[in-house]
Design a protein around this motif. Structure first.
Motif, PDB file in Angstrom:
ATOM      1  N   THR A  13       0.834  -1.201   0.000  1.00 16.23           N
ATOM      2  CA  THR A  13       0.000   0.000   0.000  1.00 16.23           C
ATOM      3  C   THR A  13       0.867   1.249   0.000  1.00 16.23           C
ATOM      4  O   THR A  13       0.592   2.212  -0.718  1.00 16.23           O
ATOM      5  CB  THR A  13      -0.941   0.005   1.224  1.00 16.23           C
ATOM      6  N   ALA A  14       1.925   1.235   0.796  1.00 15.95           N
ATOM      7  CA  ALA A  14       2.825   2.394   0.864  1.00 15.95           C
ATOM      8  C   ALA A  14       3.490   2.635  -0.486  1.00 15.95           C
ATOM      9  O   ALA A  14       3.602   3.788  -0.923  1.00 15.95           O
ATOM     10  CB  ALA A  14       3.874   2.183   1.951  1.00 15.95           C
ATOM     11  N   CYS A  15       3.913   1.582  -1.152  1.00 15.09           N
ATOM     12  CA  CYS A  15       4.552   1.735  -2.465  1.00 15.09           C
ATOM     13  C   CYS A  15       3.575   2.285  -3.490  1.00 15.09           C
ATOM     14  O   CYS A  15       3.920   3.178  -4.265  1.00 15.09           O
ATOM     15  CB  CYS A  15       5.110   0.398  -2.939  1.00 15.09           C
ATOM     16  N   ARG A  16       2.354   1.770  -3.483  1.00 15.15           N
ATOM     17  CA  ARG A  16       1.342   2.282  -4.411  1.00 15.15           C
ATOM     18  C   ARG A  16       1.048   3.744  -4.117  1.00 15.15           C
ATOM     19  O   ARG A  16       0.924   4.556  -5.034  1.00 15.15           O
ATOM     20  CB  ARG A  16       0.055   1.456  -4.325  1.00 15.15           C
ATOM     21  N   GLY A  17       0.924   4.078  -2.845  1.00 13.71           N
ATOM     22  CA  GLY A  17       0.650   5.468  -2.471  1.00 13.71           C
ATOM     23  C   GLY A  17       1.757   6.392  -2.920  1.00 13.71           C
ATOM     24  O   GLY A  17       1.502   7.491  -3.409  1.00 13.71           O
ATOM     25  N   GLY A  18       3.004   5.954  -2.762  1.00  8.49           N
ATOM     26  CA  GLY A  18       4.138   6.768  -3.196  1.00  8.49           C
ATOM     27  C   GLY A  18       4.153   6.950  -4.698  1.00  8.49           C
ATOM     28  O   GLY A  18       4.387   8.058  -5.196  1.00  8.49           O
ATOM     29  N   SER A  19       3.880   5.875  -5.420  1.00  6.82           N
ATOM     30  CA  SER A  19       3.845   5.963  -6.888  1.00  6.82           C
ATOM     31  C   SER A  19       2.722   6.873  -7.357  1.00  6.82           C
ATOM     32  O   SER A  19       2.905   7.663  -8.287  1.00  6.82           O
ATOM     33  CB  SER A  19       3.653   4.572  -7.493  1.00  6.82           C
ATOM     34  N   GLN A  20       1.579   6.777  -6.698  1.00  4.88           N
ATOM     35  CA  GLN A  20       0.452   7.627  -7.069  1.00  4.88           C
ATOM     36  C   GLN A  20       0.780   9.092  -6.801  1.00  4.88           C
ATOM     37  O   GLN A  20       0.423   9.967  -7.590  1.00  4.88           O
ATOM     38  CB  GLN A  20      -0.809   7.207  -6.326  1.00  4.88           C
ATOM     39  N   HIS A  21       1.443   9.348  -5.678  1.00  4.96           N
ATOM     40  CA  HIS A  21       1.823  10.729  -5.357  1.00  4.96           C
ATOM     41  C   HIS A  21       2.756  11.282  -6.433  1.00  4.96           C
ATOM     42  O   HIS A  21       2.553  12.398  -6.929  1.00  4.96           O
ATOM     43  CB  HIS A  21       2.505  10.791  -3.988  1.00  4.96           C
ATOM     44  N   ILE A  22       3.760  10.511  -6.786  1.00  3.13           N
ATOM     45  CA  ILE A  22       4.728  10.961  -7.791  1.00  3.13           C
ATOM     46  C   ILE A  22       4.031  11.196  -9.128  1.00  3.13           C
ATOM     47  O   ILE A  22       4.246  12.225  -9.773  1.00  3.13           O
ATOM     48  CB  ILE A  22       5.890   9.965  -7.922  1.00  3.13           C
ATOM     49  N   ASP A  23       3.167  10.261  -9.548  1.00  4.99           N
ATOM     50  CA  ASP A  23       2.441  10.437 -10.809  1.00  4.99           C
ATOM     51  C   ASP A  23       1.601  11.710 -10.794  1.00  4.99           C
ATOM     52  O   ASP A  23       1.598  12.475 -11.750  1.00  4.99           O
ATOM     53  CB  ASP A  23       1.532   9.236 -11.079  1.00  4.99           C
ATOM     54  N   HIS A  24       0.898  11.926  -9.688  1.00  3.92           N
ATOM     55  CA  HIS A  24       0.042  13.111  -9.561  1.00  3.92           C
ATOM     56  C   HIS A  24       0.870  14.401  -9.635  1.00  3.92           C
ATOM     57  O   HIS A  24       0.514  15.337 -10.357  1.00  3.92           O
ATOM     58  CB  HIS A  24      -0.724  13.046  -8.237  1.00  3.92           C
ATOM     59  N   GLU A  25       1.968  14.434  -8.899  1.00  5.39           N
ATOM     60  CA  GLU A  25       2.794  15.641  -8.875  1.00  5.39           C
ATOM     61  C   GLU A  25       3.479  15.883 -10.219  1.00  5.39           C
ATOM     62  O   GLU A  25       3.637  17.030 -10.645  1.00  5.39           O
ATOM     63  CB  GLU A  25       3.812  15.574  -7.733  1.00  5.39           C
ATOM     64  N   GLN A  26       3.873  14.820 -10.912  1.00  3.23           N
ATOM     65  CA  GLN A  26       4.468  14.994 -12.244  1.00  3.23           C
ATOM     66  C   GLN A  26       3.443  15.564 -13.222  1.00  3.23           C
ATOM     67  O   GLN A  26       3.778  16.396 -14.058  1.00  3.23           O
ATOM     68  CB  GLN A  26       5.028  13.673 -12.757  1.00  3.23           C
ATOM     69  N   ARG A  27       2.182  15.117 -13.099  1.00  4.97           N
ATOM     70  CA  ARG A  27       1.130  15.699 -13.948  1.00  4.97           C
ATOM     71  C   ARG A  27       0.931  17.174 -13.627  1.00  4.97           C
ATOM     72  O   ARG A  27       0.767  17.994 -14.535  1.00  4.97           O
ATOM     73  CB  ARG A  27      -0.192  14.933 -13.760  1.00  4.97           C
ATOM     74  N   ARG A  28       0.942  17.521 -12.339  1.00  2.05           N
ATOM     75  CA  ARG A  28       0.793  18.929 -11.950  1.00  2.05           C
ATOM     76  C   ARG A  28       1.933  19.772 -12.527  1.00  2.05           C
ATOM     77  O   ARG A  28       1.707  20.885 -13.010  1.00  2.05           O
ATOM     78  CB  ARG A  28       0.785  19.064 -10.428  1.00  2.05           C
ATOM     79  N   ILE A  29       3.154  19.243 -12.471  1.00  2.00           N
ATOM     80  CA  ILE A  29       4.305  19.963 -13.029  1.00  2.00           C
ATOM     81  C   ILE A  29       4.123  20.136 -14.536  1.00  2.00           C
ATOM     82  O   ILE A  29       4.279  21.233 -15.075  1.00  2.00           O
ATOM     83  CB  ILE A  29       5.629  19.229 -12.702  1.00  2.00           C
ATOM     84  N   ARG A  30       3.763  19.056 -15.211  1.00  2.00           N
ATOM     85  CA  ARG A  30       3.573  19.098 -16.669  1.00  2.00           C
ATOM     86  C   ARG A  30       2.489  20.095 -17.066  1.00  2.00           C
ATOM     87  O   ARG A  30       2.608  20.807 -18.057  1.00  2.00           O
ATOM     88  CB  ARG A  30       3.217  17.702 -17.182  1.00  2.00           C
ATOM     89  N   ASP A  31       1.409  20.148 -16.262  1.00  2.00           N
ATOM     90  CA  ASP A  31       0.279  21.019 -16.576  1.00  2.00           C
ATOM     91  C   ASP A  31       0.473  22.450 -16.096  1.00  2.00           C
ATOM     92  O   ASP A  31      -0.408  23.290 -16.270  1.00  2.00           O
ATOM     93  CB  ASP A  31      -1.008  20.445 -15.979  1.00  2.00           C
ATOM     94  N   GLY A  32       1.611  22.737 -15.470  1.00  2.00           N
ATOM     95  CA  GLY A  32       1.909  24.088 -15.026  1.00  2.00           C
ATOM     96  C   GLY A  32       1.343  24.443 -13.656  1.00  2.00           C
ATOM     97  O   GLY A  32       1.391  25.586 -13.244  1.00  2.00           O
ATOM     98  N   GLY A  33       0.809  23.455 -12.944  1.00  2.00           N
ATOM     99  CA  GLY A  33       0.229  23.715 -11.637  1.00  2.00           C
ATOM    100  C   GLY A  33       1.223  23.682 -10.501  1.00  2.00           C
ATOM    101  O   GLY A  33       0.879  23.961  -9.351  1.00  2.00           O
ATOM    102  N   ARG A  34       2.452  23.343 -10.824  1.00  2.00           N
ATOM    103  CA  ARG A  34       3.492  23.253  -9.800  1.00  2.00           C
ATOM    104  C   ARG A  34       4.834  23.506 -10.473  1.00  2.00           C
ATOM    105  O   ARG A  34       5.058  23.051 -11.590  1.00  2.00           O
ATOM    106  CB  ARG A  34       3.464  21.849  -9.191  1.00  2.00           C
ATOM    107  N   PRO A  35       5.746  24.180  -9.782  1.00  2.00           N
ATOM    108  CA  PRO A  35       7.074  24.377 -10.374  1.00  2.00           C
ATOM    109  C   PRO A  35       7.811  23.037 -10.517  1.00  2.00           C
ATOM    110  O   PRO A  35       7.554  22.103  -9.767  1.00  2.00           O
ATOM    111  CB  PRO A  35       7.805  25.274  -9.371  1.00  2.00           C
TER     112      PRO A  35
END
Length: 59
Positions: A13-35
């Motif tokens: 569960t921890a590994c999945r949660g970490g992967s999901q967090h990274i995927d989400h944050e990478q999308r935010r970066i790509r979409d300009g929502g995060r530096p």
């Protein structure tokens, strides 16, 4: 040397949660929502909740 130990459900569960967090944050970066942040910083962010005793639940 091989190990016969299997991952616990909590570690899965921890590994999945970490992967999901990274995927989400990478999308935010790509979409300009995060530096932009290097991957090691995102990895560190994803690992923090795993080591936080307040998120581990009942003992």
């Amino acid at each position: 040397m091989s190990s016969d130990r299997e991952a616990s459900p909590a570690s899965d569960t921890a590994c999945r949660g970490g992967s999901q967090h990274i995927d989400h944050e990478q999308r935010r970066i790509r979409d300009g929502g995060r530096p932009y942040l290097p991957s090691d910083v995102l990895d560190h962010e994803a690992a923090r909740p795993v080591g936080d005793p307040l998120t581990l639940g009942p003992v």
